[in-house]
Design an enzyme around this catalytic site. Structure first.
Site, short mmCIF file in Angstrom:
data_model
loop_
_atom_site.label_atom_id
_atom_site.label_comp_id
_atom_site.label_asym_id
_atom_site.label_seq_id
_atom_site.Cartn_x
_atom_site.Cartn_y
_atom_site.Cartn_z
N CYS A 38 0.82 -1.22 0.00
CA CYS A 38 0.00 0.00 0.00
C CYS A 38 0.85 1.26 0.00
O CYS A 38 0.38 2.33 0.41
CB CYS A 38 -0.97 0.01 1.19
SG CYS A 38 -2.08 -1.41 1.25
N ARG A 39 2.09 1.13 -0.44
CA ARG A 39 3.02 2.26 -0.52
C ARG A 39 3.31 2.89 0.84
O ARG A 39 3.76 4.04 0.92
CB ARG A 39 2.52 3.31 -1.52
CG ARG A 39 2.26 2.74 -2.91
CD ARG A 39 2.10 3.84 -3.94
NE ARG A 39 3.34 4.58 -4.14
CZ ARG A 39 4.38 4.17 -4.87
NH1 ARG A 39 4.33 2.99 -5.46
NH2 ARG A 39 5.44 4.93 -4.99
N LEU A 40 3.07 2.15 1.92
CA LEU A 40 3.38 2.63 3.26
C LEU A 40 4.78 2.12 3.63
O LEU A 40 4.96 1.30 4.54
CB LEU A 40 2.32 2.15 4.26
CG LEU A 40 0.91 2.69 3.99
CD1 LEU A 40 -0.09 2.08 4.96
CD2 LEU A 40 0.90 4.22 4.09
#
Length: 214
Positions: free
Chosen positions: A191-193
């Site tokens: 989630c691009r975290l």
């Protein structure tokens, strides 16, 4: 050694990177990740992007190869008459990037580039394949040439010149050491975290570690 970059990437992304996972010394942390990249048989794990800026503020980017590293910095070699060398001479502040995309990892380094000693350059030059030594003498790096055949003629001339014995170190060729002021470790997450940690230090100070938002 279990070489499976995709499995390594999946596990690294799931595990993430926490401050407790980090070595207090960023060079030792780099060594750990660098050895992971080598163990996973990535092509050219020592390839790093080098960013410089010319006198007009125009940035340039190219790939060079890391040949040595220690707590003093990260070393690459080049022609001292090349464009990158002239830009470093004007502005020694540079950036490096190790893009280990297959492992969902990056290492970003900023600092200043300084020439290493002639002795250290000679020590490395002596380990290069003979063809690469000839190439260092033959290529007027970054200059305009009319054709490849002209370059090949110069290679042939250098082969005749150095037909016997050891090839000496050119006085226009050698190493730079990038002395880091910041080193960032980037671990990809879902989630691009992503997990990002930046080591920073002022002159003469110890390293401090900060987490950055992805």
């Amino acid at each position: 050694m279990n070489v499976n970059p995709e499995a390594f990437r999946t596990a690294a992304m799931a595990q993430g990177l926490g401050e407790a996972d980090l070595n207090p010394d960023p060079v030792l942390q780099f060594q750990h990740w660098y050895e992971d990249a080598i163990a996973q048989d990535l092509p050219e794990p020592n390839a790093m992007s080098l960013a410089t800026v010319d006198a007009d503020g125009q940035p340039y980017l190219r790939t060079v190869l890391l040949k040595l590293y220690d707590r003093a910095g990260f070393v690459f070699f080049t022609n001292y008459d090349s464009r990158k060398s002239h830009q470093i001479g004007t502005n020694p502040r540079v950036a490096l990037l190790f893009p280990w995309v297959a492992l969902a990892r990056q290492v970003h380094i900023t600092g200043s580039a300084r020439r290493i000693s002639t002795t250290d350059s000679l020590r490395y030059f002596a380990t290069r394949p003979r063809g690469s030594q000839i190439g260092a003498w033959a290529s007027p790096q970054s200059r305009v040439i009319s054709s490849r055949s002209l370059l090949e003629l110069e290679v042939a001339a250098m082969q005749r010149r150095f037909a016997e014995g050891e090839i000496p170190l050119p006085d226009f060729w050698g190493g730079y050491r990038v002395e880091p002021t910041e080193i960032e470790f980037w671990q990809g997450r879902d989630c691009r975290l992503h997990d990002r940690f930046r080591y920073r230090r002022a002159a003469g100070a110890d390293w401090t570690v900060e987490r950055l938002a992805p």
